[in-house]
Scaffold this motif. Structure first.
Motif, PDB file in Angstrom:
ATOM      1  N   LEU A  41       9.083   6.836   5.906  1.00 24.20           N
ATOM      2  CA  LEU A  41       8.651   6.660   4.519  1.00 24.20           C
ATOM      3  C   LEU A  41       8.675   7.995   3.782  1.00 24.20           C
ATOM      4  CD1 LEU A  41       5.686   4.178   5.085  1.00 24.20           C
ATOM      5  CD2 LEU A  41       7.836   3.658   3.914  1.00 24.20           C
ATOM      6  N   ARG A  42       8.242   9.042   4.444  1.00 26.19           N
ATOM      7  CA  ARG A  42       8.241  10.371   3.834  1.00 26.19           C
ATOM      8  C   ARG A  42       9.668  10.809   3.484  1.00 26.19           C
ATOM      9  NH1 ARG A  42       5.719  15.510   3.818  1.00 26.19           N
ATOM     10  NH2 ARG A  42       7.218  17.191   4.207  1.00 26.19           N
ATOM     11  N   GLU A  43      10.596  10.658   4.431  1.00 25.25           N
ATOM     12  CA  GLU A  43      11.977  11.057   4.181  1.00 25.25           C
ATOM     13  C   GLU A  43      12.579  10.272   3.012  1.00 25.25           C
ATOM     14  OE1 GLU A  43      13.644  12.436   8.555  1.00 25.25           O
ATOM     15  OE2 GLU A  43      13.528  10.288   8.078  1.00 25.25           O
ATOM     16  N   SER A  44      12.245   8.981   2.954  1.00 25.84           N
ATOM     17  CA  SER A  44      12.834   8.151   1.901  1.00 25.84           C
ATOM     18  C   SER A  44      12.421   8.627   0.518  1.00 25.84           C
ATOM     19  CB  SER A  44      12.441   6.682   2.094  1.00 25.84           C
ATOM     20  OG  SER A  44      11.105   6.423   1.684  1.00 25.84           O
TER      21      SER A  44
ATOM     22  N   ARG B 176      13.592  -8.705  -5.450  1.00 31.99           N
ATOM     23  CA  ARG B 176      15.039  -8.509  -5.615  1.00 31.99           C
ATOM     24  C   ARG B 176      15.442  -7.057  -5.439  1.00 31.99           C
ATOM     25  NH1 ARG B 176      16.181 -10.351 -11.474  1.00 31.99           N
ATOM     26  NH2 ARG B 176      14.206  -9.200 -11.723  1.00 31.99           N
ATOM     27  N   TRP B 177      14.533  -6.143  -5.715  1.00 31.03           N
ATOM     28  CA  TRP B 177      14.859  -4.716  -5.692  1.00 31.03           C
ATOM     29  C   TRP B 177      14.101  -3.958  -4.604  1.00 31.03           C
ATOM     30  CZ3 TRP B 177      18.991  -5.098  -8.149  1.00 31.03           C
ATOM     31  CH2 TRP B 177      19.099  -5.896  -9.284  1.00 31.03           C
ATOM     32  N   THR B 178      13.399  -4.680  -3.743  1.00 26.94           N
ATOM     33  CA  THR B 178      12.656  -4.058  -2.658  1.00 26.94           C
ATOM     34  C   THR B 178      13.578  -3.893  -1.450  1.00 26.94           C
ATOM     35  OG1 THR B 178      10.619  -5.100  -3.447  1.00 26.94           O
ATOM     36  CG2 THR B 178      10.614  -4.230  -1.198  1.00 26.94           C
ATOM     37  N   ILE B 179      13.696  -2.654  -0.972  1.00 27.23           N
ATOM     38  CA  ILE B 179      14.628  -2.330   0.117  1.00 27.23           C
ATOM     39  C   ILE B 179      13.849  -2.153   1.422  1.00 27.23           C
ATOM     40  CG2 ILE B 179      16.358  -0.695   0.943  1.00 27.23           C
ATOM     41  CD1 ILE B 179      17.218  -2.088  -1.608  1.00 27.23           C
ATOM     42  N   PRO B 180      14.175  -2.919   2.464  1.00 22.38           N
ATOM     43  CA  PRO B 180      13.563  -2.625   3.766  1.00 22.38           C
ATOM     44  C   PRO B 180      13.912  -1.199   4.191  1.00 22.38           C
ATOM     45  CG  PRO B 180      14.691  -4.750   3.790  1.00 22.38           C
ATOM     46  CD  PRO B 180      15.097  -4.074   2.519  1.00 22.38           C
ATOM     47  N   LEU B 181      12.936  -0.452   4.639  1.00 22.89           N
ATOM     48  CA  LEU B 181      13.181   0.924   5.037  1.00 22.89           C
ATOM     49  C   LEU B 181      14.150   0.949   6.225  1.00 22.89           C
ATOM     50  CD1 LEU B 181      12.186   3.934   4.573  1.00 22.89           C
ATOM     51  CD2 LEU B 181      10.725   3.529   6.578  1.00 22.89           C
TER      52      LEU B 181
ATOM     53  N   LYS C 248       0.883  -1.170   0.000  1.00 23.13           N
ATOM     54  CA  LYS C 248       0.000   0.000   0.000  1.00 23.13           C
ATOM     55  C   LYS C 248       0.917   1.215   0.000  1.00 23.13           C
ATOM     56  CE  LYS C 248      -3.974   2.105   2.345  1.00 23.13           C
ATOM     57  NZ  LYS C 248      -4.704   2.274   1.079  1.00 23.13           N
ATOM     58  N   VAL C 249       0.775   2.046  -0.998  1.00 18.55           N
ATOM     59  CA  VAL C 249       1.728   3.127  -1.224  1.00 18.55           C
ATOM     60  C   VAL C 249       1.448   4.308  -0.303  1.00 18.55           C
ATOM     61  CG1 VAL C 249       2.665   4.742  -2.926  1.00 18.55           C
ATOM     62  CG2 VAL C 249       2.044   2.410  -3.622  1.00 18.55           C
ATOM     63  N   ALA C 250       2.495   4.832   0.297  1.00 21.65           N
ATOM     64  CA  ALA C 250       2.393   6.036   1.118  1.00 21.65           C
ATOM     65  C   ALA C 250       2.822   7.260   0.324  1.00 21.65           C
ATOM     66  CB  ALA C 250       3.241   5.897   2.383  1.00 21.65           C
ATOM     67  N   TYR C 251       4.004   7.185  -0.299  1.00 23.65           N
ATOM     68  CA  TYR C 251       4.569   8.334  -1.010  1.00 23.65           C
ATOM     69  C   TYR C 251       5.287   7.878  -2.279  1.00 23.65           C
ATOM     70  CZ  TYR C 251       4.048  10.956   3.390  1.00 23.65           C
ATOM     71  OH  TYR C 251       3.560  11.556   4.517  1.00 23.65           O
ATOM     72  N   SER C 252       5.388   8.797  -3.206  1.00 24.10           N
ATOM     73  CA  SER C 252       6.276   8.682  -4.346  1.00 24.10           C
ATOM     74  C   SER C 252       6.931  10.048  -4.506  1.00 24.10           C
ATOM     75  CB  SER C 252       5.509   8.248  -5.598  1.00 24.10           C
ATOM     76  OG  SER C 252       6.384   8.075  -6.691  1.00 24.10           O
ATOM     77  N   SER C 253       7.512  10.320  -5.660  1.00 23.08           N
ATOM     78  CA  SER C 253       8.121  11.629  -5.901  1.00 23.08           C
ATOM     79  C   SER C 253       8.055  11.923  -7.393  1.00 23.08           C
ATOM     80  CB  SER C 253       9.574  11.659  -5.400  1.00 23.08           C
ATOM     81  OG  SER C 253      10.387  10.861  -6.226  1.00 23.08           O
ATOM     82  N   VAL C 254       8.483  13.124  -7.772  1.00 24.32           N
ATOM     83  CA  VAL C 254       8.517  13.492  -9.181  1.00 24.32           C
ATOM     84  C   VAL C 254       9.957  13.780  -9.584  1.00 24.32           C
ATOM     85  CG1 VAL C 254       7.710  15.069 -10.976  1.00 24.32           C
ATOM     86  CG2 VAL C 254       6.180  14.456  -9.081  1.00 24.32           C
TER      87      VAL C 254
ATOM     88  N   VAL D  72       8.922   4.707  -5.081  1.00 24.48           N
ATOM     89  CA  VAL D  72       7.746   4.324  -4.289  1.00 24.48           C
ATOM     90  C   VAL D  72       8.188   3.900  -2.891  1.00 24.48           C
ATOM     91  CG1 VAL D  72       7.771   1.878  -4.987  1.00 24.48           C
ATOM     92  CG2 VAL D  72       5.595   2.974  -4.361  1.00 24.48           C
ATOM     93  N   ALA D  73       7.333   4.190  -1.920  1.00 21.51           N
ATOM     94  CA  ALA D  73       7.543   3.732  -0.546  1.00 21.51           C
ATOM     95  C   ALA D  73       6.187   3.461   0.083  1.00 21.51           C
ATOM     96  CB  ALA D  73       8.311   4.780   0.275  1.00 21.51           C
ATOM     97  N   GLY D  74       6.116   2.430   0.889  1.00 25.68           N
ATOM     98  CA  GLY D  74       4.853   2.096   1.535  1.00 25.68           C
ATOM     99  C   GLY D  74       5.016   0.903   2.448  1.00 25.68           C
ATOM    100  N   ARG D  75       3.894   0.258   2.767  1.00 27.50           N
ATOM    101  CA  ARG D  75       3.917  -0.890   3.683  1.00 27.50           C
ATOM    102  C   ARG D  75       3.365  -2.134   2.994  1.00 27.50           C
ATOM    103  NH1 ARG D  75       5.535   0.070   8.724  1.00 27.50           N
ATOM    104  NH2 ARG D  75       5.599   2.254   9.395  1.00 27.50           N
ATOM    105  N   VAL D  76       3.980  -3.259   3.304  1.00 28.41           N
ATOM    106  CA  VAL D  76       3.613  -4.533   2.694  1.00 28.41           C
ATOM    107  C   VAL D  76       2.223  -4.948   3.159  1.00 28.41           C
ATOM    108  CG1 VAL D  76       4.222  -6.977   2.534  1.00 28.41           C
ATOM    109  CG2 VAL D  76       6.033  -5.238   2.545  1.00 28.41           C
ATOM    110  N   VAL D  77       1.392  -5.337   2.210  1.00 27.27           N
ATOM    111  CA  VAL D  77       0.075  -5.905   2.549  1.00 27.27           C
ATOM    112  C   VAL D  77       0.022  -7.393   2.229  1.00 27.27           C
ATOM    113  CG1 VAL D  77      -1.158  -3.730   2.331  1.00 27.27           C
ATOM    114  CG2 VAL D  77      -0.915  -5.183   0.326  1.00 27.27           C
ATOM    115  N   ALA D  78       0.892  -7.866   1.352  1.00 23.16           N
ATOM    116  CA  ALA D  78       0.959  -9.296   1.039  1.00 23.16           C
ATOM    117  C   ALA D  78       2.312  -9.579   0.407  1.00 23.16           C
ATOM    118  CB  ALA D  78      -0.163  -9.708   0.094  1.00 23.16           C
TER     119      ALA D  78
END
Length: 332
Positions: free
Chosen positions: A121-124, A110-115, A36-42, A68-74
């Motif tokens: 999440l906002r800072e990232s 493979r490319w998902t980084i634990p925060l 579930k996405v919290a933030y992205s950027s431009v 993209v940054a957020g929390r795992v739902v599945a």
């Protein structure tokens, strides 16, 4: 799961079109980690992709957003559990797979980084690809023996997202930073981020000589073109120039002299395809000794999905300053 909103980009026989659509998770690109996405950027690439001004996407349709940054739902990968905070930058997002401009995203494990614990999440996402690129440049420069003792680091395109974060990151790491920008009205802001000197690129005169008096210990160049050709003769012996942008053009004139007389090195920074071990190292630095100190100064705009077309237009017109954060669900 019910449908969700996403900024989706199409290109077909009818031409380019992009905007908010409803879709279901089943329609997302394959991957092991649904978030579930919290933030992205431009980023500039996002503006090119979203407007069709650049052919960034390799397949269509896709959701935009290279961050993209957020929390795992599945997750089908045991390394990630429901509720884990994660981030991803580049790695095919909004190029070969759906990106971060949606209320949900499915990521390749493979490319998902634990925060990292020291980042929100906002800072990232204020950091995002822009800050990752700047920190990757510093990592590669230091791997090639760059030190503060070689002299100041020139940062070109200093008023952009990569430039501002580079000023903050390099100064935090102990380097004297000289900011080069064509926007003199922003010099006070650049000094507040840590720039020791600010140089108006409109008044920066290169001699055109194959070699000139050394002025910089190294450089992070976001511009390319004539700027890169002009910087190379000014680099101190064994200094590094990291190149990560081409706003000034993809071609440049130079000679072998800076390389064979002073031992200068030109390092290409390709952040989108960075190997996983380097990604982990860069993000650990960004959460500790290289963490930018002025993130809230650097983020100058927060926008929702519906506001993206206007943001893209202003960025491509050269009217943006600093970083734009895309707020999708800040309660995550």
């Amino acid at each position: 799961m019910n449908s969700f909103r996403a900024f989706r980009i199409h290109h077909d026989d009818a031409g380019h079109r992009a905007g908010i659509e409803n879709m279901t998770p089943d329609a997302l690109s394959p991957g092991e980690v649904l978030i579930k996405v919290a933030y992205s950027s431009v980023n500039y690439k996002d503006a090119l992709a979203g407007t069709g001004k650049g052919r960034i996407l390799r397949s269509y349709p896709l959701n935009g957003g290279i961050d993209v940054a957020g929390r795992v739902v599945a997750s089908t990968d045991p390394a990630f559990r429901e509720g884990d905070a994660v981030l991803c930058t580049g790695s095919g997002l909004s190029e070969t797979r759906d990106g971060g401009y949606g209320e949900y995203a499915r990521l390749d494990a493979r490319w998902t980084i634990p925060l990292p614990a020291a980042l929100s999440l906002r800072e990232s996402m204020i950091i995002g690809t822009a800050g990752f690129t700047a920190a990757l440049a510093l990592l590669r420069m230091q791997d090639n023996r760059q030190t503060p003792a070689l002299g100041p680091i020139a940062v070109t395109g200093a008023s952009g997202g990569v430039g501002q974060l580079a000023i903050d990151i390099f100064s935090r790491a102990g380097y004297e930073v000289h900011a080069i920008s064509g926007k003199a009205e922003h010099f006070d802001a650049l000094r507040a981020l840590g720039a020791r000197e600010c140089v108006d690129r409109h008044q920066l005169a290169f001699s055109g000589k194959p070699m000139d008096s050394a002025r910089f210990g190294g450089a992070l160049d976001n511009v390319g073109g004539a700027m890169l050709g002009g910087l190379l003769p000014l680099i101190s012996p064994y200094g590094n120039v990291a190149i990560c942008g081409n706003a000034g053009g993809i071609a440049f004139d130079s000679t072998v002299m800076p390389f064979i007389i002073r031992g200068a090195s030109l390092l290409g920074i390709a952040s989108a395809g960075t190997a996983r071990d380097l990604r982990d190292s860069v993000w650990q630095h960004l959460a500790s000794d290289w963490k930018p100190r002025h993130l809230e100064r650097i983020v100058t705009l927060e926008a929702g999905l519906d506001e993206l077309p206007g943001v893209f237009a202003r960025m491509l017109a050269g009217e943006s300053f600093g970083r734009t954060l895309v707020r999708i669900d800040s309660t995550v």
